[in-house]
Design a protein around this motif. Structure first.
Motif, PDB file in Angstrom:
ATOM      1  N   ALA A 252      -3.346  -6.914  11.035  1.00  0.00           N
ATOM      2  CA  ALA A 252      -4.774  -7.178  11.179  1.00  0.00           C
ATOM      3  C   ALA A 252      -5.536  -5.902  10.856  1.00  0.00           C
ATOM      4  CB  ALA A 252      -5.088  -7.636  12.602  1.00  0.00           C
ATOM      5  N   VAL A 253      -6.533  -6.028  10.028  1.00  0.00           N
ATOM      6  CA  VAL A 253      -7.337  -4.878   9.637  1.00  0.00           C
ATOM      7  C   VAL A 253      -8.804  -5.236   9.810  1.00  0.00           C
ATOM      8  CG1 VAL A 253      -7.925  -3.280   7.789  1.00  0.00           C
ATOM      9  CG2 VAL A 253      -5.621  -4.170   7.931  1.00  0.00           C
ATOM     10  N   ALA A 254      -9.558  -4.359  10.434  1.00  0.00           N
ATOM     11  CA  ALA A 254     -11.005  -4.525  10.501  1.00  0.00           C
ATOM     12  C   ALA A 254     -11.629  -3.399   9.698  1.00  0.00           C
ATOM     13  CB  ALA A 254     -11.475  -4.482  11.951  1.00  0.00           C
ATOM     14  N   GLY A 255     -12.473  -3.736   8.768  1.00  0.00           N
ATOM     15  CA  GLY A 255     -13.094  -2.724   7.926  1.00  0.00           C
ATOM     16  C   GLY A 255     -12.532  -2.780   6.517  1.00  0.00           C
ATOM     17  N   ALA A 256     -13.345  -2.319   5.571  1.00  0.00           N
ATOM     18  CA  ALA A 256     -12.920  -2.348   4.173  1.00  0.00           C
ATOM     19  C   ALA A 256     -11.801  -1.343   3.947  1.00  0.00           C
ATOM     20  CB  ALA A 256     -14.108  -2.037   3.266  1.00  0.00           C
ATOM     21  N   LEU A 257     -10.949  -1.648   2.976  1.00  0.00           N
ATOM     22  CA  LEU A 257      -9.794  -0.811   2.672  1.00  0.00           C
ATOM     23  C   LEU A 257     -10.009  -0.069   1.362  1.00  0.00           C
ATOM     24  CD1 LEU A 257      -7.134  -3.528   3.391  1.00  0.00           C
ATOM     25  CD2 LEU A 257      -7.256  -1.380   4.623  1.00  0.00           C
ATOM     26  N   ALA A 258      -9.456   1.119   1.295  1.00  0.00           N
ATOM     27  CA  ALA A 258      -9.393   1.832   0.013  1.00  0.00           C
ATOM     28  C   ALA A 258      -7.960   2.293  -0.157  1.00  0.00           C
ATOM     29  CB  ALA A 258     -10.347   3.020   0.009  1.00  0.00           C
ATOM     30  N   LEU A 259      -7.391   1.996  -1.305  1.00  0.00           N
ATOM     31  CA  LEU A 259      -5.982   2.318  -1.545  1.00  0.00           C
ATOM     32  C   LEU A 259      -5.870   3.329  -2.677  1.00  0.00           C
ATOM     33  CD1 LEU A 259      -2.857   1.653  -1.278  1.00  0.00           C
ATOM     34  CD2 LEU A 259      -3.250  -0.061  -3.033  1.00  0.00           C
TER      35      LEU A 259
ATOM     36  N   ILE B 287     -12.792   8.166  -1.977  1.00  0.00           N
ATOM     37  CA  ILE B 287     -13.935   8.737  -1.253  1.00  0.00           C
ATOM     38  C   ILE B 287     -15.206   7.976  -1.603  1.00  0.00           C
ATOM     39  CG2 ILE B 287     -15.370  10.797  -1.008  1.00  0.00           C
ATOM     40  CD1 ILE B 287     -12.823  12.447  -1.566  1.00  0.00           C
ATOM     41  N   ALA B 288     -15.375   7.689  -2.896  1.00  0.00           N
ATOM     42  CA  ALA B 288     -16.609   7.033  -3.342  1.00  0.00           C
ATOM     43  C   ALA B 288     -16.697   5.597  -2.847  1.00  0.00           C
ATOM     44  CB  ALA B 288     -16.690   7.062  -4.871  1.00  0.00           C
ATOM     45  N   SER B 289     -15.551   5.009  -2.479  1.00  0.00           N
ATOM     46  CA  SER B 289     -15.594   3.605  -2.067  1.00  0.00           C
ATOM     47  C   SER B 289     -16.370   3.426  -0.770  1.00  0.00           C
ATOM     48  CB  SER B 289     -14.169   3.070  -1.892  1.00  0.00           C
ATOM     49  OG  SER B 289     -13.607   3.594  -0.706  1.00  0.00           O
ATOM     50  N   GLY B 290     -16.435   4.485   0.047  1.00  0.00           N
ATOM     51  CA  GLY B 290     -17.145   4.355   1.313  1.00  0.00           C
ATOM     52  C   GLY B 290     -16.421   3.467   2.309  1.00  0.00           C
ATOM     53  N   ALA B 291     -15.169   3.116   2.028  1.00  0.00           N
ATOM     54  CA  ALA B 291     -14.428   2.237   2.928  1.00  0.00           C
ATOM     55  C   ALA B 291     -13.973   3.023   4.148  1.00  0.00           C
ATOM     56  CB  ALA B 291     -13.222   1.640   2.200  1.00  0.00           C
ATOM     57  N   PRO B 292     -13.983   2.409   5.322  1.00  0.00           N
ATOM     58  CA  PRO B 292     -13.566   3.124   6.530  1.00  0.00           C
ATOM     59  C   PRO B 292     -12.062   3.354   6.613  1.00  0.00           C
ATOM     60  CG  PRO B 292     -14.208   0.876   7.068  1.00  0.00           C
ATOM     61  CD  PRO B 292     -14.555   1.081   5.632  1.00  0.00           C
ATOM     62  N   VAL B 293     -11.279   2.473   6.009  1.00  0.00           N
ATOM     63  CA  VAL B 293      -9.820   2.586   6.134  1.00  0.00           C
ATOM     64  C   VAL B 293      -9.246   3.086   4.815  1.00  0.00           C
ATOM     65  CG1 VAL B 293      -7.695   1.400   6.676  1.00  0.00           C
ATOM     66  CG2 VAL B 293      -9.820   0.674   7.767  1.00  0.00           C
ATOM     67  N   TRP B 294      -8.635   4.273   4.878  1.00  0.00           N
ATOM     68  CA  TRP B 294      -8.011   4.842   3.689  1.00  0.00           C
ATOM     69  C   TRP B 294      -6.507   4.661   3.787  1.00  0.00           C
ATOM     70  CZ3 TRP B 294     -10.391  10.379   2.644  1.00  0.00           C
ATOM     71  CH2 TRP B 294     -11.755  10.225   2.339  1.00  0.00           C
ATOM     72  N   LEU B 295      -5.921   4.126   2.743  1.00  0.00           N
ATOM     73  CA  LEU B 295      -4.473   4.030   2.659  1.00  0.00           C
ATOM     74  C   LEU B 295      -4.044   4.918   1.501  1.00  0.00           C
ATOM     75  CD1 LEU B 295      -4.278   0.160   3.019  1.00  0.00           C
ATOM     76  CD2 LEU B 295      -3.911   1.842   4.807  1.00  0.00           C
ATOM     77  N   LEU B 296      -3.374   5.999   1.816  1.00  0.00           N
ATOM     78  CA  LEU B 296      -3.047   6.992   0.790  1.00  0.00           C
ATOM     79  C   LEU B 296      -1.538   7.020   0.590  1.00  0.00           C
ATOM     80  CD1 LEU B 296      -5.343   9.886   2.092  1.00  0.00           C
ATOM     81  CD2 LEU B 296      -5.949   8.023   0.553  1.00  0.00           C
ATOM     82  N   ASP B 297      -1.120   6.769  -0.637  1.00  0.00           N
ATOM     83  CA  ASP B 297       0.309   6.778  -0.951  1.00  0.00           C
ATOM     84  C   ASP B 297       0.642   8.087  -1.656  1.00  0.00           C
ATOM     85  OD1 ASP B 297       2.882   6.115  -1.351  1.00  0.00           O
ATOM     86  OD2 ASP B 297       2.517   4.372  -2.622  1.00  0.00           O
TER      87      ASP B 297
END
Lengths: 232, 213
Positions: free
Chosen positions: A83-90, A157-167
């Motif tokens: 479950a995820v709340a908030g926009a994601l950036a991958l 960074i530019a996406s402004g999403a609260p959840v960052w998923l960094l691989d």
């Protein structure tokens, strides 16, 4: 520690601090991942709320990237719940930037979709944060490996999403760029964002939840509770 | 988001020059036909319309390897899905963009090509109408094949083998619509094209989803 590495949220890391994304949250319950008929990991529990970060470690091929893609909904969850709340950036090894476009224009495509307006300050700020501003007019295919990695981070960074998923965000970065990454991640956490990073090497994330994935050893105690393991 | 994808694809085609490829292809075919059949005007004007339909069908094969695979490979689709897009929406947007980059240039290319083959005016008009109705079907077929074969090695050869049999109804009704009293052929052409256009987003979306796993 075998394959289960659970750590629950231990209080708000940013009590009283400025939180731009108070509702952001990641909730993983007994997540298992199966790829190509093998269970890579099982029984993974993780809860991250605003301002918290986690670093997923483990050897190559253990399913770090698959975990991030499962959270994104790009891979089906084999067992458990995500479950995820908030926009994601991958940020993964795929740039998703048009190779023949200048860097700033390629980033503006995503900024336009994310609703900040193409060419807005979001892209310029992100370029500055990754020290890419001098390269804004350079076509993406001309960028070096490290510059591409920074371009992907700038997209996040530019996406402004609260959840960052960094691989593997630190792959190919030099010392100066690592410092930029460190600063960007620190700022994001301070603003109440969430970072889930997968890396086989250490990352300069402070107060982070460390998770190590490892293969489940065949045995009844290692089966996930909901018994979704159906491999031959 | 749909508009952004369409705008991006169109801009890429126009700046990348891939928009002129079907045009040049159709013109080259129209130039070659007289060499093969001999320069007899009666023969050329009798067969030219059908020849141009075959040329249009073959031209639709040309862009297949660039329609889906580069965007899948670069992670563009992943990022779009992350932002809440559905696979079906992405393919639908791709379909509109692909037709815009393929249909109108092809219709334009048929004007000089018809002159090269000395097609009578009313045949040219019927050819343009049937291509206008048929090219969305060709575009949908090409896009669907591109999605199905994305990520495979040697996909472009396979794509050709997949498209050509499936395009037979379009070709039969499209070329059939060139004769006089061709109303029913046009309707059947429209029906075939409509089926392909309607199926493409769902079948393509399913293929895209399956390809991610």
């Amino acid at each position: 520690m075998r394959h289960v590495a659970a750590m629950d949220a231990t209080g708000q890391a940013t009590d009283g601090g400025p939180t731009g994304f108070p509702a952001a949250r990641i909730d993983l319950r007994a997540v298992a991942c199966r790829r190509g008929g093998r269970v890579l990991f099982a029984g993974l529990d993780l809860t991250l709320s605003s301002g918290q970060s986690a670093l997923v470690g483990g050897p190559n091929g253990i399913g770090k990237s698959s975990l991030l893609r499962m959270i994104c909904g790009l891979l089906p969850v084999f067992a458990g719940s995500v479950a995820v709340a908030g926009a994601l950036a991958l940020a993964d090894e795929r740039m998703a930037l048009d190779m023949d476009q200048p860097l700033a224009r390629a980033l503006s495509f995503w900024a336009g979709i994310d609703g900040h307006g193409a060419g807005g300050t979001g892209v310029a700020d992100a370029l500055a944060a990754m020290a890419l501003a001098p390269l804004a007019d350079v076509p993406v295919h001309m960028l070096s490996t490290g510059q591409r990695k920074r371009a992907v981070l700038a997209r996040v960074i530019a996406s402004g999403a609260p959840v960052w998923l960094l691989d593997e965000p630190a792959n190919g970065l030099d010392t100066a760029s690592l410092a930029l990454l460190d600063r960007a991640m620190g700022r994001h956490l301070q603003q109440g964002g969430i970072i889930l990073a997968a890396s086989h090497q250490g990352l300069p994330l402070r107060e982070t939840v460390a998770l190590t994935l490892s293969r489940p050893v065949a045995g009844p105690d290692d089966l996930p509770d909901d018994g979704g393991e159906g491999e031959a | 988001m749909i508009a952004a994808i369409i705008r991006r694809d169109c801009a890429r085609s126009w700046t990348g020059g891939s928009v002129v490829i079907p045009v040049i292809f159709v013109l080259m075919v129209a130039t070659l036909i007289p060499f093969a059949l001999g320069p007899r005007p009666t023969l050329l004007s009798a067969t030219g319309g059908g020849m141009l339909w075959v040329a249009a069908l073959l031209a639709s094969l040309l862009p297949i390897d660039r329609l889906i695979e580069p965007d899948r490979e670069s992670g563009l689709f992943d990022q779009l899905i992350l932002r809440g897009a559905r696979d079906e929406t992405i393919i639908a947007a791709k379909l509109v963009a692909h037709w815009l980059n393929f249909g109108p240039p092809l219709l334009l290319a048929c004007l000089p090509a018809a002159a090269l083959l000395q097609l009578p005016g009313e045949v040219l008009l019927r050819l343009e109408i049937s291509l206008l109705i048929g090219t969305p079907g060709l575009a949908a077929l090409a896009l669907l094949t591109a999605t199905l074969t994305a990520g495979l090695r040697g996909s472009s050869a396979l794509a050709g083998l997949l498209v050509l049999p499936l395009a037979v109804p379009l070709l039969i009704f499209g070329a059939g619509a060139l004769g006089a009293n061709s109303g029913s052929a046009l309707k059947l052409l429209a029906a075939s094209a409509l089926i392909l256009v309607a199926i493409a987003p769902f079948a393509g979306g399913a293929a895209l989803r399956a390809g991610r796993e």
